[in-house]
Motif scaffolding. Sequence first.
Motif, PDB file in Angstrom:
ATOM      1  N   LEU A 189       2.147 -10.615  10.442  1.00 26.63           N
ATOM      2  CA  LEU A 189       0.812 -11.005  10.440  1.00 26.63           C
ATOM      3  C   LEU A 189       0.267 -10.762   8.873  1.00 26.63           C
ATOM      4  O   LEU A 189      -0.312 -11.657   8.158  1.00 26.63           O
ATOM      5  CB  LEU A 189      -0.123 -10.358  11.320  1.00 26.63           C
ATOM      6  N   ILE A 190       0.394  -9.420   8.479  1.00 21.73           N
ATOM      7  CA  ILE A 190      -0.164  -9.158   7.154  1.00 21.73           C
ATOM      8  C   ILE A 190       0.850  -9.908   6.166  1.00 21.73           C
ATOM      9  O   ILE A 190       0.129 -10.484   5.151  1.00 21.73           O
ATOM     10  CB  ILE A 190       0.145  -7.557   6.877  1.00 21.73           C
ATOM     11  N   ARG A 191       1.909 -10.033   6.343  1.00 22.16           N
ATOM     12  CA  ARG A 191       2.753 -10.961   5.298  1.00 22.16           C
ATOM     13  C   ARG A 191       2.521 -12.153   5.125  1.00 22.16           C
ATOM     14  O   ARG A 191       2.388 -12.659   4.199  1.00 22.16           O
ATOM     15  CB  ARG A 191       4.480 -10.755   5.587  1.00 22.16           C
ATOM     16  N   SER A 192       2.079 -12.946   6.360  1.00 17.92           N
ATOM     17  CA  SER A 192       1.818 -14.339   6.130  1.00 17.92           C
ATOM     18  C   SER A 192       0.491 -14.612   5.478  1.00 17.92           C
ATOM     19  O   SER A 192       0.422 -15.562   4.692  1.00 17.92           O
ATOM     20  CB  SER A 192       1.590 -14.904   7.724  1.00 17.92           C
ATOM     21  N   GLU A 193      -0.541 -13.837   5.507  1.00 18.33           N
ATOM     22  CA  GLU A 193      -1.700 -13.832   4.959  1.00 18.33           C
ATOM     23  C   GLU A 193      -1.551 -13.422   3.470  1.00 18.33           C
ATOM     24  O   GLU A 193      -2.152 -14.084   2.522  1.00 18.33           O
ATOM     25  CB  GLU A 193      -2.901 -13.085   5.311  1.00 18.33           C
ATOM     26  N   MET A 194      -0.646 -12.602   3.197  1.00 13.44           N
ATOM     27  CA  MET A 194      -0.201 -12.248   1.648  1.00 13.44           C
ATOM     28  C   MET A 194       0.401 -13.380   0.876  1.00 13.44           C
ATOM     29  O   MET A 194      -0.096 -13.764  -0.104  1.00 13.44           O
ATOM     30  CB  MET A 194       0.411 -10.998   1.563  1.00 13.44           C
ATOM     31  N   ASN A 195       1.310 -14.184   1.636  1.00  9.80           N
ATOM     32  CA  ASN A 195       1.911 -15.204   1.265  1.00  9.80           C
ATOM     33  C   ASN A 195       0.925 -16.273   0.930  1.00  9.80           C
ATOM     34  O   ASN A 195       1.160 -17.312   0.085  1.00  9.80           O
ATOM     35  CB  ASN A 195       3.048 -15.717   2.067  1.00  9.80           C
ATOM     36  N   LYS A 196      -0.129 -16.478   1.872  1.00 12.76           N
ATOM     37  CA  LYS A 196      -0.955 -17.577   1.655  1.00 12.76           C
ATOM     38  C   LYS A 196      -1.821 -17.628   0.341  1.00 12.76           C
ATOM     39  O   LYS A 196      -2.352 -18.635  -0.091  1.00 12.76           O
ATOM     40  CB  LYS A 196      -1.644 -17.667   2.806  1.00 12.76           C
ATOM     41  N   ILE A 197      -2.056 -16.220  -0.214  1.00 16.68           N
ATOM     42  CA  ILE A 197      -2.929 -16.245  -1.449  1.00 16.68           C
ATOM     43  C   ILE A 197      -1.783 -16.031  -2.668  1.00 16.68           C
ATOM     44  O   ILE A 197      -2.034 -15.381  -3.619  1.00 16.68           O
ATOM     45  CB  ILE A 197      -3.952 -14.940  -1.245  1.00 16.68           C
ATOM     46  N   GLN A 198      -0.491 -16.396  -2.530  1.00 13.35           N
ATOM     47  CA  GLN A 198       0.602 -16.558  -3.546  1.00 13.35           C
ATOM     48  C   GLN A 198       1.082 -15.393  -3.873  1.00 13.35           C
ATOM     49  O   GLN A 198       1.347 -14.937  -5.027  1.00 13.35           O
ATOM     50  CB  GLN A 198       0.016 -17.271  -4.776  1.00 13.35           C
ATOM     51  N   GLY A 199       0.869 -14.541  -2.878  1.00 13.14           N
ATOM     52  CA  GLY A 199       1.665 -13.190  -3.053  1.00 13.14           C
ATOM     53  C   GLY A 199       2.980 -13.126  -3.005  1.00 13.14           C
ATOM     54  O   GLY A 199       3.534 -14.037  -2.411  1.00 13.14           O
ATOM     55  N   GLN A 200       3.786 -12.421  -3.960  1.00  8.56           N
ATOM     56  CA  GLN A 200       5.151 -12.326  -3.817  1.00  8.56           C
ATOM     57  C   GLN A 200       5.797 -11.123  -3.666  1.00  8.56           C
ATOM     58  O   GLN A 200       5.460 -10.083  -4.311  1.00  8.56           O
ATOM     59  CB  GLN A 200       5.780 -12.679  -5.283  1.00  8.56           C
ATOM     60  N   GLU A 201       6.524 -11.213  -2.710  1.00 10.58           N
ATOM     61  CA  GLU A 201       6.937  -9.624  -2.018  1.00 10.58           C
ATOM     62  C   GLU A 201       8.074  -9.178  -2.542  1.00 10.58           C
ATOM     63  O   GLU A 201       9.169  -9.747  -3.233  1.00 10.58           O
ATOM     64  CB  GLU A 201       7.387 -10.093  -0.444  1.00 10.58           C
ATOM     65  N   ILE A 202       7.948  -7.946  -2.786  1.00  8.05           N
ATOM     66  CA  ILE A 202       9.210  -7.072  -3.490  1.00  8.05           C
ATOM     67  C   ILE A 202       9.399  -6.051  -2.811  1.00  8.05           C
ATOM     68  O   ILE A 202       8.653  -5.606  -1.909  1.00  8.05           O
ATOM     69  CB  ILE A 202       8.849  -6.846  -5.017  1.00  8.05           C
ATOM     70  N   GLU A 203      10.360  -5.175  -3.168  1.00  9.94           N
ATOM     71  CA  GLU A 203      10.622  -3.563  -2.666  1.00  9.94           C
ATOM     72  C   GLU A 203      10.616  -2.669  -3.646  1.00  9.94           C
ATOM     73  O   GLU A 203      11.846  -2.739  -4.127  1.00  9.94           O
ATOM     74  CB  GLU A 203      11.678  -3.816  -1.447  1.00  9.94           C
ATOM     75  N   MET A 204      10.133  -1.701  -3.717  1.00  7.33           N
ATOM     76  CA  MET A 204      10.180  -0.709  -4.572  1.00  7.33           C
ATOM     77  C   MET A 204      10.819   0.522  -4.184  1.00  7.33           C
ATOM     78  O   MET A 204      10.523   0.881  -2.712  1.00  7.33           O
ATOM     79  CB  MET A 204       9.019  -0.475  -5.668  1.00  7.33           C
ATOM     80  N   PRO A 205      11.335   1.389  -4.863  1.00  8.32           N
ATOM     81  CA  PRO A 205      12.099   2.663  -4.217  1.00  8.32           C
ATOM     82  C   PRO A 205      10.816   3.706  -4.018  1.00  8.32           C
ATOM     83  O   PRO A 205       9.992   3.713  -4.570  1.00  8.32           O
ATOM     84  CB  PRO A 205      12.702   3.429  -5.362  1.00  8.32           C
ATOM     85  N   SER A 206      11.155   4.288  -2.892  1.00  9.60           N
ATOM     86  CA  SER A 206       9.987   5.533  -2.396  1.00  9.60           C
ATOM     87  C   SER A 206      10.107   6.638  -3.448  1.00  9.60           C
ATOM     88  O   SER A 206       9.288   7.382  -3.575  1.00  9.60           O
ATOM     89  CB  SER A 206      10.471   5.917  -0.938  1.00  9.60           C
ATOM     90  N   LEU A 207      11.293   6.769  -4.152  1.00 13.12           N
ATOM     91  CA  LEU A 207      11.462   7.950  -4.754  1.00 13.12           C
ATOM     92  C   LEU A 207      11.167   7.547  -6.381  1.00 13.12           C
ATOM     93  O   LEU A 207      11.758   6.513  -6.816  1.00 13.12           O
ATOM     94  CB  LEU A 207      13.143   8.288  -4.717  1.00 13.12           C
ATOM     95  N   SER A 208      10.646   8.443  -7.020  1.00 11.11           N
ATOM     96  CA  SER A 208      10.032   8.065  -8.227  1.00 11.11           C
ATOM     97  C   SER A 208      10.452   9.029  -9.515  1.00 11.11           C
ATOM     98  O   SER A 208      10.432  10.352  -8.922  1.00 11.11           O
ATOM     99  CB  SER A 208       8.762   7.619  -8.356  1.00 11.11           C
ATOM    100  N   ASP A 209      10.648   8.663 -10.541  1.00 17.05           N
ATOM    101  CA  ASP A 209      10.752   9.580 -11.694  1.00 17.05           C
ATOM    102  C   ASP A 209       9.512  10.267 -11.936  1.00 17.05           C
ATOM    103  O   ASP A 209       8.516   9.530 -12.243  1.00 17.05           O
ATOM    104  CB  ASP A 209      11.171   8.759 -13.121  1.00 17.05           C
ATOM    105  N   LEU A 210       9.311  11.582 -11.814  1.00 17.22           N
ATOM    106  CA  LEU A 210       8.247  12.212 -12.029  1.00 17.22           C
ATOM    107  C   LEU A 210       7.319  12.095 -13.418  1.00 17.22           C
ATOM    108  O   LEU A 210       6.349  12.143 -13.518  1.00 17.22           O
ATOM    109  CB  LEU A 210       8.218  13.701 -11.675  1.00 17.22           C
ATOM    110  N   ASN A 211       8.360  11.724 -14.392  1.00 14.78           N
ATOM    111  CA  ASN A 211       7.996  11.775 -15.745  1.00 14.78           C
ATOM    112  C   ASN A 211       6.895  10.568 -15.885  1.00 14.78           C
ATOM    113  O   ASN A 211       5.865  10.337 -16.659  1.00 14.78           O
ATOM    114  CB  ASN A 211       8.845  11.338 -16.566  1.00 14.78           C
TER     115      ASN A 211
END
Length: 501
Positions: free
Chosen positions: A87-109
Amino acid sequence: MILSKNKSINLSFCRSIHFNRSSLLIPSFNQEVTKLKSDAKKQLKDNETSSVSHAILENNGFISDSGSGLTTHLPLGKRVLNKLINLIRSEMNKIQGQEIEMPSLSDLNLWTLTGRNELMGSELFRLKDRKDKELCLCPTHEEIVTNLVSKYSKSISSECIGDQKSLRLYQITRKYRDESRPKHGLLRSREFLMKDMYTFHTSEESVEQTYNDVCKAYETIFDRLNLEYKKATASCGSMGGKLSHEYHVQASVGEDKIFTCKNCSKSISIDLISEENQKNLKQNELCSVINCSNELNLNEKNSSKVIKYEKCIEIGHTFVLGDRYTKFFKVNLEKSSNVVMGCYGIGVSRLMQACVESNNINNIYPNWPIDIAPFQIAVIPAKIGSKEEEKSQILVKYLTDMFDGSVFKDDVLVDDRNWMTIGSRLIDCKLIGVPISVVLGKCIHDEQVEIVINSESLKEVLGKDKLNCHTRETAIVLKQLINDYSYMKKDKKLFNYFKNN
């Protein structure tokens, strides 16, 4: 795939896609659990650390606690969560949202560069890899996404960002926060699912347009979930920036607090009010912060009549960040070096539980919005040994084959536990929040089926003068009922539905 001589047969097109209740991992309901649920309202009044929604989700087989602030979504809960995500994805796509997926683990720097390593304090999960490199588990992704856009900024076309255009990237992923006191199940946990959108702009007009677009999309999402929500002016907090709003639903177990002006209906987060003014907040002071056009000159004694104080669950948050992050990562486009950001979040797993906290039946049954109910239709065949058993089994296959097509796809639950009474299985359908049950009882001898609206315990027999239960008309009537269900429920017109059809 099965091979037969030189032919291959794809069984996915041959099988029925409905789910059998006996095969699903759903903990058994028992009298002790039911008694606990019936006392939930009293417990909540006596002890405000109790959460009715947490009890319902755990006792009724949607989630299971797996440790302090950690939750496992069981099959029912995962189905609800997946529907909410879609449901959320469909509404985000309607406003030209582009879905990506970033890592949960990040460089602390990255977090040290923006100053948030120190700002987040003990809430940030920190760790080291085998090479002694410092990492963290992300509670949010501003650093990573800004670094990403910076990396490609020289090659980003002006068609992506420029003038009135904005780059709108979003993801729906796990986040982590080392909460000091996790509680209320999904409402305050250490691992949670979030939808976060990050937008990039080169003009204030683009920022304003995007902010309005996302806020409208959020309101559409919350409306579809039948939530009575409030949008409150809020603090930017550790996120930084210059504008922020929170979306809240009222709940006695909520840990967020807002003030609302009854005169203009605008709300403000308690974080924007100094501690010394929180107890004796004057209405004109509130209106000056939220830009109320109907400011009244009221003295302190009358303030309580126009200012409402509420405990709430935060379900969404929107920010205009300015260059809070882009200044550190040097996002320089070919035509502009002045790139600013916005970010927008919805706590997806928290939203799932908020739907139950704000809308349930007798503190026992979840009253799911139709869009995210675990199943839309339950088929309940006759009890074993009854005169209807044989005909009921034939009709189950016929109806599920018909429903599993383009009408309800994989949204059909067959309660095949035919050693139980129909009444017991109807109660179980209500306990998991299936909106409509199709009962194949004594009426099938007259070519009829019984339709039960579980949340209202309404029953209606279809057949004979209206339609024959062996025709596709049964599926069409049920689909129309599903389509009309939300607005009829909201307007309290379910009692009159069959009379008008």
